[in-house]
Design a protein around this motif. Structure first.
Motif, mmCIF file in Angstrom:
data_model
loop_
_atom_site.group_PDB
_atom_site.id
_atom_site.type_symbol
_atom_site.label_atom_id
_atom_site.label_comp_id
_atom_site.label_asym_id
_atom_site.label_seq_id
_atom_site.Cartn_x
_atom_site.Cartn_y
_atom_site.Cartn_z
ATOM 1 N N LEU A 469 0.832 -1.197 0.000
ATOM 2 C CA LEU A 469 0.000 0.000 0.000
ATOM 3 C C LEU A 469 0.870 1.251 0.000
ATOM 4 O O LEU A 469 1.954 1.267 0.579
ATOM 5 N N SER A 470 0.373 2.292 -0.640
ATOM 6 C CA SER A 470 1.028 3.594 -0.633
ATOM 7 C C SER A 470 0.091 4.616 -0.020
ATOM 8 O O SER A 470 -1.135 4.533 -0.192
ATOM 9 N N ILE A 471 0.672 5.588 0.683
ATOM 10 C CA ILE A 471 -0.126 6.647 1.276
ATOM 11 C C ILE A 471 0.427 7.985 0.811
ATOM 12 O O ILE A 471 1.638 8.201 0.760
ATOM 13 N N ASN A 492 -0.227 -0.528 -4.562
ATOM 14 C CA ASN A 492 0.884 -0.415 -5.509
ATOM 15 C C ASN A 492 0.622 -1.300 -6.725
ATOM 16 O O ASN A 492 0.037 -2.385 -6.609
ATOM 17 N N VAL A 493 1.067 -0.850 -7.878
ATOM 18 C CA VAL A 493 0.892 -1.644 -9.100
ATOM 19 C C VAL A 493 1.799 -2.865 -9.071
ATOM 20 O O VAL A 493 1.376 -3.985 -9.372
ATOM 21 N N ASN A 494 3.045 -2.653 -8.717
ATOM 22 C CA ASN A 494 3.999 -3.757 -8.666
ATOM 23 C C ASN A 494 4.248 -4.166 -7.219
ATOM 24 O O ASN A 494 4.791 -3.399 -6.434
ATOM 25 N N MET A 495 3.808 -5.371 -6.869
ATOM 26 C CA MET A 495 3.991 -5.882 -5.513
ATOM 27 C C MET A 495 4.856 -7.126 -5.544
ATOM 28 O O MET A 495 4.830 -7.900 -6.512
ATOM 29 N N THR A 496 5.562 -7.357 -4.441
ATOM 30 C CA THR A 496 6.272 -8.622 -4.286
ATOM 31 C C THR A 496 5.253 -9.699 -3.948
ATOM 32 O O THR A 496 4.100 -9.412 -3.601
#
Length: 508
Positions: A469-471, A492-496
């Motif tokens: 997640l981004s804030i 996020n578009v690209n996640m692990t």
């Protein structure tokens, strides 16, 4: 063998007779409903004590404010078992001292003058009576362990009683002690009941006053999903029956061990936003029967009803319950992922726009709620309803990340429930909560717990990023032209793989 059985039978009978002898009995009279007055007759065994103090609580568990209920007691009188009028004196607002020398039992008659329709107070009018036991039923000082029987004759054309108390007859109820009695509000009137359901054989009822027009069967199906999801989370249903008591239009809700009393208007259920708010409210109060009634700070039980019971840990009991509202509704299929993210976003935005975050810690907001009120004083203090779920969210993510998503805050809640409530029969200490979280994470969590006891600025991104997640924070103006901090929470578009697993296991 026959002699042994006979002795055992006699001991059982003797125990039952002694229990009956020691029972405090109440009869409730609602004929003065038009005058907003409840009549109470109390029969009290005193066993020849010279002085008997009868007391009324000054507060009610679940509503952390001193209420001074005693000021509503009027028309007090007392007689002995032969009908002789006894001398008494009121001491302060909450104690009635009776000269009872040579008396085996007392008959006490008094009225409760009601003024406010609210879940933390008793109230009666021509249409219904809501009895808050802490505001209505006296107890013998030092004898909260005595059992109580409450008889509530149906008067005024009223047809139904709703309560979590165990029924022993059509209008008679029993509590094994006064802690149970004080935990069970009573609603009386021409009430409506929605279709009941059972979960694991335990009946769940929803009974209320002026509930409005809505699809009751659909609401109960949603509540059934909530109960199933919450009980699966903890892994146990600790009550024999549960009652949702809808007190009528208005605000507020208070949790009990096997019931909740909520201000309720079904009209809001007919639009999506209103339905989500009401389901969140119901979920919150229901989950409380686990978290704060059973998973509880050690300071909150046994209760001292004569004064404020302070704890630093309402961020657990209230804050984590707010956090679990959204998770339970999501897992029950009643709230989607974006709606949950929006709820978290709104909570963070509310907290970050309150200057009180720079003046009061989360622990202080809990201890000082008795003066500050349940939601604090915006700009001066904070609310554990707001910062509490934020800390819960970050703790959940950190435990999942540190354990490679093998453990979560769910495991902490189950651990606290089983270790302290079920096995030890007590509440938890502050140190024990921290230790439980660190046990599940497999590492120290000092920084996160500093957010509870200090004014340290929260590093949201550090923790939210572990769940993908981004804030984003930005300064904007509201309609009044005032600057405020806008918060946007996004995936996020690209996640692990681990980030995907964590977010995917948190939200469906």
């Amino acid at each position: 063998m026959k002699n042994i059985l006979a002795v055992l039978f006699m001991l059982i009978i003797a125990g039952q007779l002694q229990a009956q002898k020691d029972t405090v009995r109440f009869t409730v009279d609602t004929k003065l409903a038009a005058a907003h007055t409840i009549g109470i007759t109390m029969s009290v065994p005193v066993n020849n004590k010279a002085i008997v103090d009868l007391k009324l609580p000054v507060w009610s568990p679940g509503y952390y404010q001193v209420m001074n209920y005693g000021k509503s007691i009027q028309d007090f009188s007392v007689k002995d078992q032969g009908g002789k009028v006894l001398t008494w004196q009121q001491i302060g607002n909450d104690t009635w001292r009776i000269a009872a020398k040579g008396t085996k039992s007392l008959t006490v008659v008094y009225t409760v003058k009601t003024e406010r329709a609210f879940v933390a107070t008793s109230y009666i009018d021509k249409e219904r009576a809501f009895i808050k036991p802490t505001a209505s039923f006296l107890h013998v000082d030092g004898a909260l362990q005595l059992p109580a029987v409450i008889d509530i004759p149906l008067q005024n054309g009223w047809t139904r009683i709703a309560t979590g108390l165990d029924s022993t007859g059509k209008t008679t109820y029993r509590a094994r002690d006064f802690d149970i009695l004080y935990d069970c509000p009573i609603l009386i009137g021409d009430l409506q009941e929605l279709p009941a359901f059972k979960v694991k054989g335990k009946p769940h009822r929803f009974i209320g006053y002026k509930m409005g027009s809505f699809d009751g069967a659909a609401l109960m199906k949603d509540i059934e999903k909530i109960v199933i999801t919450a009980s699966n989370l903890i892994g146990d249903i600790p009550y024999e029956h549960y009652t949702f008591i809808a007190t009528g239009p208005g605000a507020g809700g208070i949790e009990q061990l096997n019931s909740t009393a909520i201000g309720f208007s079904g009209e809001g259920l007919n639009n999506p936003a209103g339905r989500n708010r009401m389901l969140s409210f119901i979920t919150h109060e229901y989950f409380h029967h686990y978290n704060i009634k059973r998973i509880r700070p050690i300071e909150l039980g046994p209760f001292d009803y004569s004064k404020a019971n302070r704890t630093n840990s309402l961020w657990v009991g209230e804050g984590l319950t707010v956090y679990y509202e959204d998770l339970i509704l999501n897992r029950a299929g009643l709230m989607n992922k974006r709606e949950v993210l929006d709820a978290w976003q709104g909570t963070i935005q509310g907290f970050e726009n309150n200057a009180g975050r720079l003046k009061q810690t989360l622990a202080q907001s809990s201890a000082n709620t008795w003066e500050d009120g349940p939601f604090g004083k915006k700009g001066e203090t904070i609310s554990f309803y707001e910062k509490g779920p934020i800390v819960g969210l970050l703790l959940d993510i950190e435990i999942r990340s540190a354990s490679a998503n093998k453990k979560s805050l769910d495991d902490v809640m189950r651990y606290l429930y089983n270790t302290y409530y079920k096995n030890a029969g007590r509440g938890f200490t502050e140190a024990e909560v921290k230790a439980a979280c660190e046990q599940m994470a497999g590492q120290k969590l000092d920084e996160l717990f500093d957010y509870i006891y200090t004014l340290n600025k929260i590093d949201y991104q550090k923790y939210l990023s572990k769940a993908g997640l981004s804030i984003n924070f930005s300064e904007e103006k509201n309609q009044k032209g005032e600057l405020f901090t806008k918060v946007v929470l996004s995936e996020n578009v690209n996640m692990t793989a681990l980030q995907k697993n964590i977010l995917g296991s948190m939200l469906q």
